[in-house]
Design a protein around this motif. Structure first.
Motif: not given
Lengths: 286, 436, 282
Positions: C8, A94, A90, C18-19, C11-12, C15-16, C22-23
């Protein structure tokens, strides 16, 4: 003054070497020697004694210790690999602006700048029976009674490992990804490759060195850790490193030394295997 | 005249020449804590002497260091270390430490090692006033104190000045200067249990499954467990504090059974963990230290240090100088001076206010208020706020200390913190227990 | 910027998401720390909050409360050690990393000793070093044995970072410089150093932070005087108050500022390099 390239290398490596030899190799030798000795109350008795190793290779305990450690290691490695890869992908492919990439990376790193001691104790208000997570889950109606295995269990140990070590996997993978020449990706796209195909056919093979380095970090961190496992399990889970620590705390150095030697041999063996599969040193030599 | 000036003392320090052998005069300054009579060494160069005192977290901290430095002419360098690090320093680099304090079972590690300096009894001023637990191993009423585990009397005296062996009967050589002692038991949450707790056996009561905890480790956790197992009738012991191999096996096997049944929530290692566990209600009954109980209470959570019918677990911390100190006569004098200062009153009062007993209560008494003395030592109800050394209110008026006065507790010791002869085997089996 | 202007892909967004999760996961315990550091004066180390206050911050700076111990001195000792550690790690690890650019006998030894150093339990390395010093009759003090012990921890990491950074390094720049007549010193100063500078800064920061965190190896070798992690570990054994959380919040702020400054400096360097390049090609 000109040096031959080899001499230059030697000179550059010398300070590092000196420190390693005197502060790592020499103590290691001492540890190795001590593992063959007998012991009394906080004293090492310098007679040749095979008992420490005999106990290690004969007893059920060793098996249990390594089984537990291995179990946790596999889970942690899998999760950190998946998470690390995903986040790295990512961030590198991305996120478009360098600025935001740097910010995101920093955001991931900030929690680690607080003392380990403080971070350890802060898991309790999060995972305890009265902790934030349980309260949230109950508030949302997902559970009726607080879950007790969130804390003081193998689960909490693995959770904390993942929390602390994902970055160690993410970093090297992201770095490897950054090295990929973007024109290759573009070429693949021009040929009509889908995103998933690009990932599996181009990116994964090219980031193998990063995965290898990350795996080494994870392996050494999990196998070498005694603090997290004891603290997060409430001293109810034992691993090889934990057992070593228990013995050091009881001032029984020879058996601790023996366990350390065994663990060291195993870990170095695995690291060597990883490096055979992926030669990272090839990246460096001219 | 000496360059050493009176340091900010309010009631005036009178200096006597130690060489002349005069005793220090103990002043009275109710509440203010200023003691007269120190320093008693009269030498110009003690200003340059620095002593390194490494100790436990209960006995060393900047507040004490500040006071010590104020009252003595030389510098005290205090460092707090956990037991493992301290022991490793003492074994590997003893010359970096001048005075160490530790729990008395740890003394067993030093037998025959010539690391510690035997203390001539005539150089320590307060031996006659020390609690009889050390002097002859008896309670205040003359009864012999429990010898289960590592009773203080077992390591109070050296056989002779070589310091190679201990003596159970009084001699002229002290092993260490006793500092602190206390009697521990279970801490409980009365609001979550709702019935009286009277026996150590309650640790294994299935009613509390998953809600009890012990201290991790073989020197405290195992004695607590042994008390409980004996009370349950699960295991018979000759000396719970010094088990035989069969007793160890039975104990550990029983414990593994209970662990697998999910009886234990956790095994705590630090003070804070014990407070967290019970304050949050994760645990309703656990081994605890007295100040931890008080800490929980100051947060408004009910917690009782519950006296149990089988008795208490006792422990003691004492201070010992290291052998190498004798090589420098001036340093040695300063060390003795410091040791004498520690039990001369101010420090004893400080210790008492944290909830422990000092080994020479008579010296601390003049520096404590009647309310404090009554609450901490006599088991009387407090007549006013009880304040800790940092000014925080620990108890309000009208509260009686859990367990009562000093001899209600210290006179009912069932077992002492311990280091067993079969420690090696015990640690090995403890590993099995943790891995289970 | 890559693909600037292109839409975009789906998947962007995935994934954002997911990120973000995660944070949040990373920050979970830290959030508890930040919130609890504002605990009311009667509060403890866990929820519920008993009022909000800056009480514990004042206790921390006051320096006399229970649970503070000798934190002030320990902090400055740590800072001092960390600064030295950072510089030492940077110099030694960079030099060692550079040495790996050629194959030479003994390079395996260097590499494996670094790995070994990383995985040996800290307590063992610490004890081993203390014992070694004792055998050779040296007294331990923070500026040699304490520092040395910490270096055994930070140097392997520094070395690995060097591997990563040098792995990215395109040797054709160097070859071009040689073709143009640069000698080795010029090559290093003008080509290699600027390119690996971010890596070097990374090593320095890593050296600093790992020194700050390191407890096991240091405690046995630092002589008298605790460092922060040692002091905190010792304190945990006695009395804890939300002062610890206040420390956590403050150190985060401190480190945050430190890294912002580092990033700004790195960005400046990069920009200056850009300017120099465009000026030269103009």
């Amino acid at each position: 003054m000109t040096f031959s390239p080899r001499a230059a290398s030697w000179l550059q490596a010398t300070p590092f070497m000196l420190i390693m030899v005197f502060l790592v190799i020499v103590p290691l030798v001492i540890v190795f020697v001590a593992s063959f000795m007998d012991y009394g109350f906080a004293e090492v008795i310098p007679v040749l004694y095979w008992g420490n190793y005999l106990d290690i290779f004969r007893s059920r305990l060793t098996w249990d210790l390594y089984a537990t450690a291995l179990r946790m290691l596999v889970i942690v490695w899998t999760v950190t690999l998946l998470l690390g890869f995903t986040i790295a992908y990512y961030l590198i492919f991305h996120v478009r602006s360098n600025f935001w990439r740097a910010i995101f990376l920093m955001a991931c790193a900030i929690p680690f700048w607080t003392d380990g001691a403080i971070r350890m104790i802060s898991w309790v208000p999060l995972l305890g029976r009265e902790g934030l997570v349980n309260q949230a889950l109950m508030g949302m109606g997902i559970i009726e009674q607080p879950i007790s295995w969130l804390l003081y269990s193998e689960f909490s140990v693995v959770l904390v490992y993942i929390n602390m070590l994902t970055l160690a996997m993410l970093g090297p993978i992201a770095n490897s990804m950054g090295k990929i020449d973007y024109s290759i990706i573009q070429a693949a796209r021009d040929q009509g490759a889908g995103e998933w195909q690009i990932i599996t056919n181009i990116i994964i093979p090219l980031v193998r060195p990063g995965i290898a380095i990350g795996s080494i970090f994870i392996l050494t961190a999990v196998m070498g850790d005694a603090f997290i496992v004891k603290m997060m399990s409430g001293n109810q889970v034992n691993t090889p490193a934990g057992a070593i620590m228990t013995e050091i705390a009881a001032f029984q150095y020879p058996p601790a030394a023996a366990k350390s030697v065994v663990m060291l041999v195993l870990v170095i063996g695995v690291v060597a295997t990883i490096l055979r599969v992926v030669d990272i040193k090839k990246e460096l030599a001219r | 005249m000496s360059k050493i000036k009176d340091k900010k003392s309010s009631s005036g320090i009178s200096r006597r020449d130690l060489l002349k052998g005069a005793a220090a005069a103990v002043g009275t300054a109710a509440g203010s804590g200023a003691i007269t009579g120190f320093p008693t060494i009269w030498a110009q160069n003690i200003q340059n002497v620095t002593l390194n005192h490494v100790g436990s977290v209960y006995t060393t901290n900047p507040l004490v260091a500040e006071e010590a430095n104020k009252q003595l002419g030389f510098t005290i360098n205090m460092q707090t270390l956990d037991t493992t690090s301290q022991m490793n320093r003492l074994l590997a680099q003893p010359e970096t430490i001048d005075i160490a304090d530790m729990g008395n079972p740890s003394l067993k590690y030093f037998v025959g090692k010539d690391t510690l300096m035997p203390i001539p009894i005539n150089e320590y001023k307060w031996w006659d006033k020390t609690l009889p637990l050390w002097v002859d191993g008896t309670y205040a009423n003359g009864e012999q104190a429990s010898r289960q585990g590592f009773a203080p009397i077992l390591s109070a005296y050296y056989a002779d000045e070589t310091g190679l062996e201990w003596s159970e009967t009084p001699t002229d050589w002290l092993v260490s200067i006793p500092l602190v002692t206390n009697a521990d038991t279970f801490g409980i949450r009365p609001d979550l249990i709702n019935r009286p707790i009277e026996s150590w056996a309650e640790l294994f009561n299935p009613e509390f499954s998953g809600r009890v905890a012990l201290q991790d480790g073989v020197n405290v956790g195992v004695p607590d467990a042994a008390m409980a197992l004996e009370a349950m009738g699960d295991v018979q012991y000759v000396n719970k504090g010094n088990m035989t191999i069969e007793e160890i096996d039975k104990t550990i096997d029983k414990l593994i059974e209970y662990k697998r049944a999910g009886q234990f929530r956790s095994f705590w290692t630090t003070f804070d963990q014990s407070v967290q566990l019970i304050a949050s209600g994760e645990v309703v009954l656990q081994s605890m230290f007295s100040p931890a109980v008080t800490e929980v209470r100051t947060r408004g959570i009910p917690c009782i240090f519950q006296g149990l019918k089988e008795g208490y677990r006792g422990w003691a911390i004492s201070a010992m100088p290291l052998r190498h100190v004798t090589q420098d006569p001036l340093k040695r004098d300063c060390v003795m001076e410091y040791l004498n200062w520690m039990n001369s009153g101010w420090y004893g009062a400080y210790i008492s206010r944290t909830g422990y007993y000092t080994s020479v209560p008579d010296n601390a008494k003049p520096l404590m208020t009647e309310n404090e003395w009554g609450y901490w030592y006599e088991g009387k109800a407090s007549t006013d706020d009880i304040i800790d050394p940092y000014g925080k209110v620990m108890e309000k008026a009208g509260v009686v200390r859990d367990g009562g006065g000093i001899w209600d507790r210290m006179g009912n010791i069932a077992i002492w913190n311990t280091l067993m002869d079969e420690d090696r085997y015990l640690v090995r089996r403890w590993q099995d227990f943790i891995a289970a | 910027m890559r693909d600037a202007g292109m839409p975009r892909p789906a998947s962007y967004y995935f994934l954002s998401f997911v990120f973000t999760l995660f944070v949040l996961f990373l920050y979970g315990p830290m959030i508890c720390v930040y919130i609890l550091s504002f605990q009311g004066p009667t509060g403890g180390m866990s929820f519920p909050m008993q009022g909000w206050s800056l009480h514990w911050f004042t206790v921390l700076f006051d320096g006399n409360g229970r649970g503070v111990g000798d934190i002030h001195n320990a902090f400055w000792r740590s800072m001092r050690m960390c600064a030295i550690m950072a510089v030492a790690t940077m110099l030694i690890a960079t030099a060692a990393g550079m040495s790996f650019r050629r194959r030479y006998p003994g390079s395996n030894f260097v590499f494996y000793s670094a790995i070994v150093s990383m995985i040996l339990p800290g307590l063992f390395v610490g004890f081993g070093i203390a014992l070694t010093f004792n055998i050779f009759g040296l007294k331990s003090d923070w500026w040699h044995s304490g520092l040395g012990a910490q270096l055994t921890w930070s140097l392997p990491f520094g070395l690995l970072i060097m591997f990563i950074v040098l792995g990215r390094f395109n040797p054709s720049y160097e070859e071009a410089a040689t073709d143009l007549g640069a000698n080795s010193r010029q090559r290093f100063l003008y080509i290699i150093l600027p390119i690996i500078l971010p890596g070097i800064i990374g090593i320095t920061t890593a050296g600093f932070t790992s020194s700050y965190q390191e407890a096991a190896r240091t405690s046995l070798n630092v002589g008298t005087g605790n460092t922060m992690p040692m002091e905190l570990t010792a304190l945990l054994g006695m009395a804890t108050t939300p002062v610890m959380f206040a420390i956590g919040t403050l150190t985060t702020l401190f480190m945050f500022t430190l890294v912002i400054v580092t990033l700004v400096v790195v960005a400046r360097i990069a920009k200056q390099r850009q300017l120099r390049l465009t000026r030269q090609s103009a």
